[in-house]
Design an enzyme around this catalytic site. Structure first.
Site, PDB file in Angstrom:
ATOM      1  CG  ASN A  73      -3.875  -4.422   3.438  1.00 46.71           C
ATOM      2  OD1 ASN A  73      -3.315  -4.437   2.344  1.00 46.71           O
ATOM      3  ND2 ASN A  73      -3.208  -4.332   4.565  1.00 46.71           N
TER       4      ASN A  73
ATOM      5  NE  ARG B 179      -2.098  -1.336   3.487  1.00 46.02           N
ATOM      6  CZ  ARG B 179      -2.427  -1.025   4.733  1.00 46.02           C
ATOM      7  NH1 ARG B 179      -3.572  -0.413   4.975  1.00 46.02           N
ATOM      8  NH2 ARG B 179      -1.648  -1.312   5.731  1.00 46.02           N
TER       9      ARG B 179
END
Length: 91
Positions: free
Chosen positions: A38, A20
């Site tokens: 996520n 990320r």
């Protein structure tokens, strides 16, 4: 300049490998708006919005991710652009 938007779901070893944050840095560098997060099933989902070339580069980046990721596959879907300009990590 025409804008496009793509949603991707990245499968494989993609959580716990800085996916990320790496995605956020790449998107900001490319001038792409959107978000990355996520998902509970172990995948990572991202939305990229910007110029066609920049968004395509981000989708290609997602196909391999950062060095410790092991991407098995990427599902890609076309979305309608909404004017996103910032890129952020969400929960």
């Amino acid at each position: 300049m025409s804008r496009i938007c793509r949603r991707v779901v990245v499968h494989g070893l993609v959580q716990g490998v800085f996916f990320r944050d790496s995605c956020r840095r790449q998107a900001q560098k490319a001038g792409v708006g959107g978000w990355v997060r996520n998902r509970p099933d172990g995948t990572v989902e991202a939305l990229f919005e910007g110029s066609e070339d920049d968004v395509r580069r981000m989708v290609e980046w997602a196909r391999h991710g950062p060095p410790y990721a092991r991407v098995e596959r990427v599902d890609e879907a076309e979305e309608q652009p909404t004017g996103l300009t910032d890129f952020r990590v969400t929960r």
